[in-house]
Design a protein around this motif. Structure first.
Motif, mmCIF file in Angstrom:
data_model
loop_
_atom_site.group_PDB
_atom_site.id
_atom_site.type_symbol
_atom_site.label_atom_id
_atom_site.label_comp_id
_atom_site.label_asym_id
_atom_site.label_seq_id
_atom_site.Cartn_x
_atom_site.Cartn_y
_atom_site.Cartn_z
ATOM 1 N N HIS A 154 0.841 -1.197 0.000
ATOM 2 C CA HIS A 154 0.000 0.000 0.000
ATOM 3 C C HIS A 154 0.874 1.244 0.000
ATOM 4 N N ILE A 155 0.430 2.269 -0.709
ATOM 5 C CA ILE A 155 1.099 3.569 -0.666
ATOM 6 C C ILE A 155 0.045 4.625 -0.335
ATOM 7 N N GLU A 156 0.319 5.401 0.703
ATOM 8 C CA GLU A 156 -0.636 6.401 1.198
ATOM 9 C C GLU A 156 -0.102 7.810 0.962
ATOM 10 N N ASP A 157 -0.891 8.632 0.320
ATOM 11 C CA ASP A 157 -0.514 10.013 0.030
ATOM 12 C C ASP A 157 -0.657 10.852 1.299
ATOM 13 N N LEU A 158 0.453 11.410 1.782
ATOM 14 C CA LEU A 158 0.445 12.234 2.993
ATOM 15 C C LEU A 158 0.482 13.723 2.668
ATOM 16 N N SER A 159 0.397 14.062 1.380
ATOM 17 C CA SER A 159 0.405 15.441 0.851
ATOM 18 C C SER A 159 1.829 15.977 0.701
ATOM 19 N N ASN A 160 1.955 16.986 -0.143
ATOM 20 C CA ASN A 160 3.244 17.649 -0.429
ATOM 21 C C ASN A 160 4.320 16.685 -0.926
ATOM 22 N N GLY A 161 3.903 15.660 -1.630
ATOM 23 C CA GLY A 161 4.852 14.716 -2.203
ATOM 24 C C GLY A 161 5.304 13.602 -1.284
ATOM 25 N N TRP A 162 4.866 13.630 -0.027
ATOM 26 C CA TRP A 162 5.254 12.588 0.931
ATOM 27 C C TRP A 162 4.307 11.394 0.833
ATOM 28 N N TYR A 163 4.890 10.202 0.931
ATOM 29 C CA TYR A 163 4.096 8.974 0.887
ATOM 30 C C TYR A 163 4.522 8.024 1.999
ATOM 31 N N LYS A 164 3.538 7.333 2.539
ATOM 32 C CA LYS A 164 3.822 6.243 3.474
ATOM 33 C C LYS A 164 3.737 4.949 2.676
ATOM 34 N N CYS A 165 4.866 4.271 2.549
ATOM 35 C CA CYS A 165 4.959 3.032 1.778
ATOM 36 C C CYS A 165 4.982 1.852 2.737
ATOM 37 N N SER A 166 4.165 0.857 2.477
ATOM 38 C CA SER A 166 4.085 -0.261 3.420
ATOM 39 C C SER A 166 3.691 -1.552 2.712
ATOM 40 N N PHE A 167 4.002 -2.663 3.371
ATOM 41 C CA PHE A 167 3.473 -3.948 2.907
ATOM 42 C C PHE A 167 3.416 -4.932 4.064
ATOM 43 N N LYS A 168 2.561 -5.954 3.869
ATOM 44 C CA LYS A 168 2.389 -7.021 4.852
ATOM 45 C C LYS A 168 2.885 -8.337 4.272
ATOM 46 N N GLY A 169 3.406 -9.176 5.165
ATOM 47 C CA GLY A 169 3.814 -10.501 4.736
ATOM 48 C C GLY A 169 4.023 -11.421 5.912
ATOM 49 N N ILE A 170 4.019 -12.708 5.640
ATOM 50 C CA ILE A 170 4.261 -13.716 6.671
ATOM 51 C C ILE A 170 5.693 -14.219 6.516
ATOM 52 N N VAL A 171 6.436 -14.215 7.615
ATOM 53 C CA VAL A 171 7.851 -14.586 7.568
ATOM 54 C C VAL A 171 8.080 -15.931 8.263
ATOM 55 N N TYR A 172 8.816 -16.796 7.599
ATOM 56 C CA TYR A 172 9.199 -18.080 8.185
ATOM 57 C C TYR A 172 10.685 -18.024 8.502
ATOM 58 N N SER A 173 10.968 -17.273 9.561
ATOM 59 C CA SER A 173 12.341 -17.060 10.001
ATOM 60 C C SER A 173 12.315 -16.517 11.422
ATOM 61 N N ASP A 174 13.425 -16.665 12.140
ATOM 62 C CA ASP A 174 13.542 -16.115 13.489
ATOM 63 C C ASP A 174 14.185 -14.738 13.487
ATOM 64 N N THR A 175 14.896 -14.417 12.416
ATOM 65 C CA THR A 175 15.486 -13.089 12.255
ATOM 66 C C THR A 175 15.320 -12.656 10.800
ATOM 67 N N ILE A 176 15.199 -11.341 10.617
ATOM 68 C CA ILE A 176 15.088 -10.817 9.260
ATOM 69 C C ILE A 176 15.948 -9.564 9.126
ATOM 70 N N LYS A 177 16.113 -9.125 7.896
ATOM 71 C CA LYS A 177 16.726 -7.847 7.584
ATOM 72 C C LYS A 177 15.700 -7.001 6.839
ATOM 73 N N ILE A 178 15.807 -5.693 6.997
ATOM 74 C CA ILE A 178 15.052 -4.759 6.170
ATOM 75 C C ILE A 178 16.056 -4.086 5.243
ATOM 76 N N ILE A 179 15.792 -4.125 3.966
ATOM 77 C CA ILE A 179 16.665 -3.518 2.972
ATOM 78 C C ILE A 179 15.857 -2.475 2.197
ATOM 79 N N LEU A 180 16.447 -1.300 1.972
ATOM 80 C CA LEU A 180 15.707 -0.236 1.300
ATOM 81 C C LEU A 180 16.655 0.658 0.513
#
Length: 218
Positions: A154-180
């Motif tokens: 999902h991407i949510e318009d917060l006005s003035n060009g700002w967006y909240k970018c998000s997603f949901k998922g199920i993880v089969y792991s005890d640790t994860i990384k976030i990469i962006l």
């Protein structure tokens, strides 16, 4: 007279049948409503941006005039267009088999329109999404690899060009990384961090980056 009686009987039977069907639908709707579950979110503590791992990207504070709701704004920029480039938050403890929501607030900067976001466990398990910050949409399709299960982006318009970018998922792991990081969309969604056409960049609010565990209650 017999024909009229027969027609009346058939009409009466059809009316009764319709009423029963309506009642069934009402019961079904009530049952569905009773089984609806409410989401609750447990925020996971993440690393401060000062200790993010930066691979061929730089993260720099920008003019105070760009502050969003009092939060500091940074510019994340690629410093190589011929190699992979991204920022990483490592060793995030999660619960195996649970559902998570990752989100961050970003804005199109001066070069490029796209922003990539990934959660990854033990190779090759991961989920990738690319967001179009020019048009305010999820670009292409959300991708999953390995045992991770994608759910929604999902991407949510917060006005003035700002967006909240998000997603949901199920993880089969005890640790994860976030990469962006910023990307040009030269490759597929699952390889957004690969070489790009230019040294693209994105405005980002590091303090807005969140990982939340989702649970459900009736």
């Amino acid at each position: 007279m017999k024909i009229y009686r027969l027609l009346f009987l058939l009409f009466f039977i059809s009316v009764i049948g319709c009423k029963k069907e309506v009642n069934k639908n009402e019961v079904s709707t009530k049952e569905n409503n009773s089984t609806q579950k409410e989401e609750s979110f447990n925020k996971i503590n993440l690393q401060h941006h000062s200790i993010w791992s930066l691979d061929r990207v730089k993260l720099e504070a920008v003019n105070e005039n760009l502050n969003y709701n009092g939060d500091d704004v940074f510019l994340i920029s690629r410093i190589s267009s011929t190699e992979t480039a991204y920022a990483t938050l490592s060793d995030i403890a999660v619960t195996f088999g649970n559902e998570y929501l990752v989100s961050v607030i970003v804005k199109k900067a001066t070069i490029g329109d796209l922003f990539g976001l990934r959660i990854v466990g033990e190779y090759p398990n991961r989920i990738d999404v690319v967001f179009d910050l020019k048009n305010g949409e999820v670009k292409g399709s959300m991708e999953e690899v390995g045992d991770f299960i994608k759910e929604s982006a999902h991407i949510e318009d917060l006005s003035n060009g700002w967006y909240k970018c998000s997603f949901k998922g199920i993880v089969y792991s005890d640790t994860i990384k976030i990469i962006l990081g910023p990307t040009s969309g030269l490759g597929k969604t699952i390889t957004w961090e690969a070489p790009t056409t230019d040294l693209c960049n994105t405005y980002i609010i590091p303090s807005s980056l969140k990982l939340e565990e989702i649970s459900y209650t009736k």
